[in-house]
Design a protein around this motif. Structure first.
Motif, PDB file in Angstrom:
ATOM      1  N   GLU A 199      81.488   8.943  31.734  1.00 29.97           N
ATOM      2  CA  GLU A 199      80.405   8.084  31.266  1.00 29.97           C
ATOM      3  C   GLU A 199      79.189   8.303  32.162  1.00 29.97           C
ATOM      4  O   GLU A 199      79.308   8.321  33.387  1.00 29.97           O
TER       5      GLU A 199
ATOM      6  N   LYS B 186      75.970   6.726  33.217  1.00 29.62           N
ATOM      7  CA  LYS B 186      75.193   5.497  33.200  1.00 29.62           C
ATOM      8  C   LYS B 186      74.864   5.156  34.637  1.00 29.62           C
ATOM      9  O   LYS B 186      75.748   4.785  35.393  1.00 29.62           O
ATOM     10  N   GLY B 187      73.621   5.405  35.003  1.00 28.45           N
ATOM     11  CA  GLY B 187      73.237   5.167  36.392  1.00 28.45           C
ATOM     12  C   GLY B 187      74.047   6.008  37.350  1.00 28.45           C
ATOM     13  O   GLY B 187      74.309   5.620  38.475  1.00 28.45           O
ATOM     14  N   GLY B 188      74.472   7.169  36.885  1.00 31.71           N
ATOM     15  CA  GLY B 188      75.342   8.013  37.690  1.00 31.71           C
ATOM     16  C   GLY B 188      76.510   8.446  36.820  1.00 31.71           C
ATOM     17  O   GLY B 188      76.484   8.253  35.608  1.00 31.71           O
TER      18      GLY B 188
ATOM     19  N   ASP C 103      72.746   6.044  29.279  1.00 28.96           N
ATOM     20  CA  ASP C 103      71.574   5.649  30.043  1.00 28.96           C
ATOM     21  C   ASP C 103      70.336   6.280  29.405  1.00 28.96           C
ATOM     22  O   ASP C 103      70.355   7.448  29.051  1.00 28.96           O
ATOM     23  N   ALA C 104      69.265   5.508  29.251  1.00 33.95           N
ATOM     24  CA  ALA C 104      68.081   6.044  28.598  1.00 33.95           C
ATOM     25  C   ALA C 104      67.252   6.906  29.544  1.00 33.95           C
ATOM     26  O   ALA C 104      66.333   7.588  29.135  1.00 33.95           O
ATOM     27  N   SER C 105      67.582   6.879  30.814  1.00 34.75           N
ATOM     28  CA  SER C 105      66.755   7.564  31.804  1.00 34.75           C
ATOM     29  C   SER C 105      66.687   9.063  31.574  1.00 34.75           C
ATOM     30  O   SER C 105      67.702   9.712  31.347  1.00 34.75           O
ATOM     31  N   SER C 106      65.471   9.617  31.639  1.00 33.67           N
ATOM     32  CA  SER C 106      65.330  11.058  31.460  1.00 33.67           C
ATOM     33  C   SER C 106      65.846  11.797  32.685  1.00 33.67           C
ATOM     34  O   SER C 106      66.008  12.997  32.682  1.00 33.67           O
ATOM     35  N   CYS C 107      66.121  11.044  33.743  1.00 31.03           N
ATOM     36  CA  CYS C 107      66.726  11.633  34.928  1.00 31.03           C
ATOM     37  C   CYS C 107      68.068  12.262  34.586  1.00 31.03           C
ATOM     38  O   CYS C 107      68.471  13.246  35.165  1.00 31.03           O
ATOM     39  N   LEU C 108      68.769  11.641  33.676  1.00 30.29           N
ATOM     40  CA  LEU C 108      70.155  12.044  33.440  1.00 30.29           C
ATOM     41  C   LEU C 108      70.329  12.828  32.138  1.00 30.29           C
ATOM     42  O   LEU C 108      71.431  13.031  31.687  1.00 30.29           O
ATOM     43  N   ASP C 109      69.204  13.287  31.554  1.00 23.69           N
ATOM     44  CA  ASP C 109      69.345  13.859  30.216  1.00 23.69           C
ATOM     45  C   ASP C 109      69.912  15.281  30.174  1.00 23.69           C
ATOM     46  O   ASP C 109      70.089  15.848  29.110  1.00 23.69           O
ATOM     47  N   ARG C 110      70.187  15.856  31.337  1.00 26.83           N
ATOM     48  CA  ARG C 110      70.873  17.144  31.356  1.00 26.83           C
ATOM     49  C   ARG C 110      71.961  17.094  32.399  1.00 26.83           C
ATOM     50  O   ARG C 110      71.859  16.360  33.378  1.00 26.83           O
TER      51      ARG C 110
ATOM     52  N   SER D  24      72.161   0.019  36.458  1.00 28.39           N
ATOM     53  CA  SER D  24      73.471   0.673  36.453  1.00 28.39           C
ATOM     54  C   SER D  24      73.636   1.617  37.641  1.00 28.39           C
ATOM     55  O   SER D  24      74.736   1.772  38.147  1.00 28.39           O
ATOM     56  N   SER D  25      72.547   2.231  38.109  1.00 31.57           N
ATOM     57  CA  SER D  25      72.675   3.051  39.318  1.00 31.57           C
ATOM     58  C   SER D  25      72.972   2.175  40.520  1.00 31.57           C
ATOM     59  O   SER D  25      73.774   2.526  41.367  1.00 31.57           O
TER      60      SER D  25
ATOM     61  N   ASP E 128      63.894   5.685  38.557  1.00 25.78           N
ATOM     62  CA  ASP E 128      63.805   4.476  37.738  1.00 25.78           C
ATOM     63  C   ASP E 128      63.885   3.220  38.597  1.00 25.78           C
ATOM     64  O   ASP E 128      63.291   2.197  38.273  1.00 25.78           O
TER      65      ASP E 128
END
Lengths: 123, 641
Positions: A44, A46-48, A70-77, B58-59, B68
């Motif tokens: 999963e 989500k925030g990591g 998670d919607a963050s573009s940080c995690l999109d790849r 969540s992080s 973020d």
């Protein structure tokens, strides 16, 4: 008086930040279960990543199912630099990634910006 | 909701506040005052900024932090304080929260677009593949999808069609444009027995070929695989940013609290002012530019290399290249063509070659092929012979048109005469380290054929370019000193190390490393250890698989001039990484003190909105700088002064 109070609260928050982010905290670990000569782990995002450390058995074909919640573009790849994998993770869709388990060792994976990390152990 | 949508929503709801801010000096106020601002900002926070909050939360639960976290804390602080200020009748700064969200999202929209641009180049390579192929099945040609082609299939390719997979021509001939795989711009002539590469474009003729490699074994697939690995590899310089990014966010949060405490408690600023400084610190400090600096440049640089036929295997190589002092070359197959060929014919070309070709046909002379090829090239037919016999240790003889003809080595000179003119030529050729073959008719020598593993046409220029860049060039070969020196003189190599046993090549490279970093260029199995031990191993694409495996850079075109290009590209890419990191650090290192109000005394401050804009620009400028690497000039032919 208020200022003294604010100072104390501020310093307390700093203390908390240090303990929370730099202290030793347990990370979620998972060992893949092998069935029908296949192994798979759901991750999963989500925030990591949870789990953050995954142990796979050497020589058994493996897949990791990443689901980004998670919607963050940080995690999109998700990037496995040792395997040449750089996959896009569409939000709320399961993305299956095949892992070559022929070599034993520890391999890092990371998000596209190299901010979040996970570890793959093949043995 | 996509980032783009979130951006538009936050822009539309922020605009009235922007207008209000600009019009304020003219005495115009936003209708509804603070209440309108509260409603507009609440929409922005609830819709556009919510994903930031969710991700940050969540992080946080996992003891992590990211950009973020900073955006969420910065904007939420401004928003919540403003609500409190509104109800206690103090100055509000709703617009700060809304503008920061807008600017951050603007940065992300552009950044997303750029990142996709940078990574898509290689995926386009895969799209070059033919979708179907005309394959011989049960004696008939049928069209089948590419995935059903198996090795051993006979495939027909018509003019204008793409070659489906790798294989060997069995029938017909054509010219093929291989630029998409090798980067070579000139179309190549191909005939029966020649190899064809999948995804290349057939131009003029129709031919049949036998599939040898399909699916993931094809050259294109392997190149794509190699490039993908390189693009995602870790450059050692990144280890620094890895460490920084781990502790960066918490450290920034601590700094911002300290900023607040110093302003509020020690200096005694108002709560609002102290908060503004703290929020600015949080907003400007986002480390995304730092994280993007290396991967984006690596991606663009290696992708560009692949297009030129230069495959850079990983980020480590880039770093080593920048201080290479010596370039060591293997001789055979690297500087030279790797097979003997006729370089000079002395005497009457036609007579000499036709006799030699006729006689050599029956001999097993290792140089015979070179003579045949030359005769074929000049369209000279071989003479009809009879009574063939060997002259022990000296050569062969036979009868042509009732005359004795012979071909052999210099020991023949014991038996026959050679005139002084030919003798001078012989000495000249031998001094050039060429093997001289004597051709005679009757009782005298009528001509000489000089044979040599000649340097590639481009070798001389390639070496000159490297020397012009101040690099020392060395040739390492198992051949004898005389031959090696002759070739070295011809192409302009500085130093020659000859008579090297294959097993000692790596040791010699190691010895040269005492004077600085060494790049080794080679192609054979015996070069593999040297390729591995050298700081930068450059393998020729025509080389053995093991050599290609051992090298850090692979030159698909086999053109030695690409060595200079590869070095230049690597250097430029690495310099771009350094430049990116420099800018990313500067943004943060300079931005944080300014945002914290350190330069307040000289009137230099940074409001949260400006901090947000600066942060968006920092990511954007790093990605743009990487993409610009595509435009950087890589000529590889520095003119020798």
């Amino acid at each position: 008086m208020t200022r003294i109070l604010v100072l104390i609260v501020g310093l307390a928050i700093i203390g908390f930040i240090i303990w929370w982010f730099f202290g030793n905290h347990e990370v979620a670990e998972t060992t893949a279960t092998v069935s029908d000569n296949n192994q798979s782990v759901d991750v999963e995002v989500k925030g990591g990543y949870s789990p953050e450390v995954i142990t796979l058995k050497k020589g058994v074909p493996a897949v990791l199912n990443f689901t980004r919640k998670d919607a963050s573009s940080c995690l999109d790849r998700v990037v496995f630099s040792d395997f040449g994998i750089n996959e896009e993770l569409p939000q709320n869709e399961q993305e299956t990634i095949k892992i070559d388990t022929s070599k034993a060792g520890e391999f890092q994976w990371a998000c596209g910006m190299d901010m979040f990390h996970g570890k793959l152990i093949i043995k | 909701m996509t980032i783009t949508k979130r951006f538009w929503i936050s822009l539309i709801f922020s605009l009235p506040m922007l207008v209000g801010m600009i019009m304020m000096p003219f005495g115009w106020m936003l209708p509804g005052g603070n209440w309108t601002q509260l409603i507009l900002t609440t929409v922005v926070m609830a819709v556009s900024a919510r994903p930031f909050m969710q991700s940050a939360w969540s992080s946080f639960q996992k003891h992590h932090s990211n950009m973020d976290t900073l955006v969420a804390i910065g904007t939420a602080t401004a928003y919540i304080y403003s609500i409190y200020a509104m109800f206690t009748s103090q100055a509000v700064f709703f617009e700060s929260a809304a503008f920061v969200v807008t600017f951050v999202l603007l940065g992300q929209v552009f950044e997303e677009r750029m990142r996709n641009n940078a990574s898509n180049a290689i995926e386009k390579l895969v799209d070059l593949q033919a979708k179907e192929a005309e394959v011989m099945r049960d004696g008939e040609l049928v069209k089948i999808p590419l995935s059903e082609v198996v090795t051993g299939d006979i495939i027909r390719v018509k003019p204008g069609q793409k070659v489906a997979v790798d294989g060997v021509i069995t029938e017909g001939n054509s010219t093929i444009d291989e630029s998409m795989v090798t980067g070579e711009s000139m179309p190549v002539d191909k005939t029966v027995g020649d190899k064809v590469i999948g995804s290349t474009m057939n131009s003029t003729g129709t031919f049949m070929f036998k599939a040898e490699k399909v699916g993931s074994d094809t050259m294109l697939s392997q190149i794509v695989d190699l490039v993908k690995k390189a693009q995602n590899s870790h450059a050692p310089i990144q280890n620094l940013t890895d460490k920084v990014s781990e502790i960066f966010v918490p450290v920034v949060l601590i700094l911002s609290i300290l900023t607040f405490l110093v302003w509020y408690v020690i200096i005694g600023a108002t709560l609002a002012n102290a908060l503004i400084f703290a929020v600015s610190v949080v907003v400007i400090a986002c480390p995304c530019a730092l994280g993007l600096a290396t991967p984006t440049a690596l991606m663009v640089g290696t992708g560009r290399g692949a297009k030129m036929g230069i495959l850079i295997k990983n980020g480590e190589v880039l770093e080593e290249v920048s201080d290479v002092k010596t370039v060591v070359f293997d001789k055979t197959g690297t500087i030279t063509k790797g097979k003997p060929e006729v370089t000079d014919v002395i005497g009457d070309d036609k007579q000499v070659l036709s006799i030699a070709a006729g006689l050599e046909e029956s001999s097993e002379h290792p140089l015979a092929t070179a003579i045949f090829d030359k005769a074929k090239l000049l369209q000279i037919s071989k003479a009809a012979i009879n009574g063939f016999q060997a002259i022990e240790g000296k050569g062969v003889k036979a009868t042509i048109n009732n005359q004795t003809a012979f071909v052999g080595n210099d020991k023949l000179l014991d038996d026959v005469k050679i005139d002084s003119e030919l003798k001078n030529e012989m000495i000249r050729l031998q001094n050039e380290a060429k093997t001289v073959v004597f051709v005679g008719l009757g009782d005298k020598i009528v001509g000489l054929i000089a044979i040599q593993d000649a340097p590639k046409e481009t070798s001389k220029e390639a070496i000159a370019t490297l020397k012009a860049r101040g690099l020392r060039t060395v040739m390492l070969t198992g051949d004898n000193q005389r031959v090696a020196q002759a070739i070295a003189d011809e192409v302009g190599i500085d130093d020659v190390i000859a008579d090297v046993l294959p097993s000692d090549k790596a040791d010699h490279v190691q010895a040269l490393q005492a004077n600085g970093k060494v790049a080794f260029v080679g192609d054979g199995i015996n070069d593999a250890p040297a390729l591995t031990i050298a700081d930068v191993g450059i393998a020729m694409g025509s080389g053995t698989d093991i050599a290609i495996e051992s090298g850090g850079i692979v030159l698909v075109k086999n053109d030695l001039r690409d060595v200079a290009k590869a070095l230049e590209l690597s250097k430029k890419t690495f310099n771009r990484i350094k430049l990116n990191l420099f800018w990313a650090f500067i943004y943060n290192v300079l931005g944080i003190p300014v945002a914290a109000g350190l330069f307040f005394a000289i009137g230099l401050t940074l409001s949260p909105e400006l901090a947000g804009l600066a942060m968006a620009f920092s990511s954007l400028s790093v990605v743009t700088s990487s993409v610009l690497l595509n435009k950087a000039k890589i000529t590889g032919d520095v003119k020798v002064a």
